[in-house]
Design a protein around this motif. Sequence first.
Motif, PDB file in Angstrom:
ATOM      1  N   UNK A 261       0.795  -1.221   0.000  1.00 39.66           N
ATOM      2  CA  UNK A 261       0.000   0.000   0.000  1.00 39.66           C
ATOM      3  C   UNK A 261       0.829   1.273   0.000  1.00 39.66           C
ATOM      4  N   UNK A 262       2.143   1.166   0.307  1.00 34.69           N
ATOM      5  CA  UNK A 262       3.017   2.344   0.240  1.00 34.69           C
ATOM      6  C   UNK A 262       3.072   2.870  -1.190  1.00 34.69           C
ATOM      7  N   UNK A 263       3.121   4.194  -1.336  1.00 38.59           N
ATOM      8  CA  UNK A 263       3.429   4.748  -2.649  1.00 38.59           C
ATOM      9  C   UNK A 263       4.934   4.670  -2.856  1.00 38.59           C
ATOM     10  N   UNK A 268      10.908   5.773  -1.654  1.00 39.65           N
ATOM     11  CA  UNK A 268      12.194   6.279  -2.133  1.00 39.65           C
ATOM     12  C   UNK A 268      12.674   7.465  -1.296  1.00 39.65           C
ATOM     13  N   UNK A 269      11.783   8.386  -0.995  1.00 37.78           N
ATOM     14  CA  UNK A 269      12.163   9.555  -0.191  1.00 37.78           C
ATOM     15  C   UNK A 269      12.534   9.145   1.232  1.00 37.78           C
ATOM     16  N   UNK A 309      14.199  12.432 -20.218  1.00 38.71           N
ATOM     17  CA  UNK A 309      14.708  11.076 -20.406  1.00 38.71           C
ATOM     18  C   UNK A 309      13.608  10.040 -20.519  1.00 38.71           C
ATOM     19  N   UNK A 310      12.424  10.455 -20.957  1.00 36.44           N
ATOM     20  CA  UNK A 310      11.273   9.541 -21.053  1.00 36.44           C
ATOM     21  C   UNK A 310      11.565   8.380 -22.002  1.00 36.44           C
ATOM     22  N   UNK A 311      11.221   7.153 -21.562  1.00 36.38           N
ATOM     23  CA  UNK A 311      11.286   5.959 -22.407  1.00 36.38           C
ATOM     24  C   UNK A 311      10.014   5.156 -22.173  1.00 36.38           C
ATOM     25  N   UNK A 312       9.905   4.024 -22.872  1.00 36.57           N
ATOM     26  CA  UNK A 312       8.714   3.189 -22.681  1.00 36.57           C
ATOM     27  C   UNK A 312       8.728   2.451 -21.339  1.00 36.57           C
ATOM     28  N   UNK A 313       9.804   2.624 -20.561  1.00 36.94           N
ATOM     29  CA  UNK A 313       9.865   2.032 -19.218  1.00 36.94           C
ATOM     30  C   UNK A 313       9.617   3.073 -18.127  1.00 36.94           C
ATOM     31  N   UNK A 314       9.285   4.289 -18.515  1.00 35.29           N
ATOM     32  CA  UNK A 314       9.074   5.352 -17.533  1.00 35.29           C
ATOM     33  C   UNK A 314       7.728   5.196 -16.832  1.00 35.29           C
ATOM     34  N   UNK A 315       7.737   5.431 -15.530  1.00 38.99           N
ATOM     35  CA  UNK A 315       6.511   5.483 -14.728  1.00 38.99           C
ATOM     36  C   UNK A 315       6.642   6.613 -13.721  1.00 38.99           C
ATOM     37  N   UNK A 316       5.520   7.120 -13.260  1.00 37.77           N
ATOM     38  CA  UNK A 316       5.513   8.114 -12.194  1.00 37.77           C
ATOM     39  C   UNK A 316       5.457   7.378 -10.862  1.00 37.77           C
ATOM     40  N   UNK A 317       6.500   7.549 -10.050  1.00 33.68           N
ATOM     41  CA  UNK A 317       6.583   6.775  -8.810  1.00 33.68           C
ATOM     42  C   UNK A 317       5.492   7.145  -7.814  1.00 33.68           C
ATOM     43  N   UNK A 318       4.927   8.356  -7.944  1.00 35.18           N
ATOM     44  CA  UNK A 318       3.857   8.753  -7.020  1.00 35.18           C
ATOM     45  C   UNK A 318       2.555   8.019  -7.309  1.00 35.18           C
ATOM     46  N   UNK A 319       2.464   7.370  -8.479  1.00 35.31           N
ATOM     47  CA  UNK A 319       1.227   6.696  -8.872  1.00 35.31           C
ATOM     48  C   UNK A 319       1.307   5.176  -8.697  1.00 35.31           C
ATOM     49  N   UNK A 320       2.411   4.689  -8.152  1.00 38.26           N
ATOM     50  CA  UNK A 320       2.577   3.246  -7.970  1.00 38.26           C
ATOM     51  C   UNK A 320       2.397   2.899  -6.502  1.00 38.26           C
ATOM     52  N   UNK A 323       2.341  -3.542  -4.233  1.00 30.85           N
ATOM     53  CA  UNK A 323       1.578  -4.769  -4.046  1.00 30.85           C
ATOM     54  C   UNK A 323       2.559  -5.937  -4.118  1.00 30.85           C
ATOM     55  N   UNK A 324       2.085  -7.132  -3.805  1.00 28.31           N
ATOM     56  CA  UNK A 324       2.966  -8.302  -3.819  1.00 28.31           C
ATOM     57  C   UNK A 324       3.585  -8.539  -5.196  1.00 28.31           C
ATOM     58  N   UNK A 325       2.910  -8.110  -6.248  1.00 31.49           N
ATOM     59  CA  UNK A 325       3.451  -8.274  -7.596  1.00 31.49           C
ATOM     60  C   UNK A 325       4.722  -7.452  -7.797  1.00 31.49           C
ATOM     61  N   UNK A 326       4.962  -6.480  -6.906  1.00 33.29           N
ATOM     62  CA  UNK A 326       6.150  -5.642  -7.016  1.00 33.29           C
ATOM     63  C   UNK A 326       7.342  -6.205  -6.247  1.00 33.29           C
TER      64      UNK A 326
END
Length: 335
Positions: A261-263, A268-269, A309-320, A323-326
């Motif tokens: 449930x952590x963002x 990271x911070x 530096x955007x690529x197809x692997x970029x994600x916004x960490x504040x939106x993740x 979950x156990x899948x991570x």
Amino acid sequence: MLAGSVGFYRRHLIFLTGKHSWPSKVEETILKPFSELRNVKLTASTGAPSDDKLFDAFLYPDRIMFRKLDETHIPKLAEYLAKSRLPYPLHSPAPLINAQTLYQCGLDANWQNIHMHETWLVCIHKERDQCCGTHGPKILEYLRSELKINETEKDFFNFKRGSVNVLGCSHLGGHKYAGIMLHYPSGHWFGDVRERSDVNKIVNSMKNGLIPVEFWRGRNAGNISQADDNFYSTEMVVDADDIIVQVVENKLLKELKGRKGDRLFELLKRHDIDIDCTCGGNLECATCHVYIESPEHNDEIDMLEYAQGYTNKSRLSCQIKLEKQHERLKIKIPK
């Protein structure tokens, strides 16, 4: 761990032979009496034994030194390996966990606790692999110099509490990655180590709890096993809601423990990873973007286009949200 070149094993039994060269197939010759032990990797080292006619060997991740073993001890050792359990969490001193088992197996007079010791192994096995024979001895000397191992301690296992031992050893596997270094009790493997500066970077990174990813080749199966959910790639204590992620920043790898449930940005911070989030996690900027092996969400696409530096692997960490899948998710921080 050195994928495709090192077989699965749970424990590593390293013998003190007092030699700097061994037959090519050491596990089928001088160590053959111990070859019946299951899921145990056998290695010869330059460390001097206490008796030339008997075997001394130390066992990881249990962190036990066995003294003056002969062939009559092999069934007892096999029984111990079958009955004892691996230390968990891994910084637990295994002898305290398994002392009763050692007694029951008739090994109570043959073991010594080395849970406060640190050991580095460097493959120097020229009879098995020419590359290890070329690079290994140089790396061994660089490492001993870096860790200030004096001449009188070079090939003796130092039993002093908190001591560091640096030993040459027989073939570890993964010869295409020579020179190869293995660290215990962490179980980290390092390869492609060639220069004094490489050794310096590895040692100093490890002292700071970091791993230089350009040399890192994995971790031994006794400490973690991707095939066994009971073992994690960390020495942290974990429970059902804990999630371990791996972060690469400035070519160094660090393992972080978060909670379900952590963002991701907050995790990271919390661990002082250099990342911004100007909008406070409200999906109004792209300053918190990271690289991960996870598909982007449609609601992030518009903002990600502004990410440097955007690529197809970029994600916004504040939106993740974790979950156990991570579990064991690898995250790279943009420069």
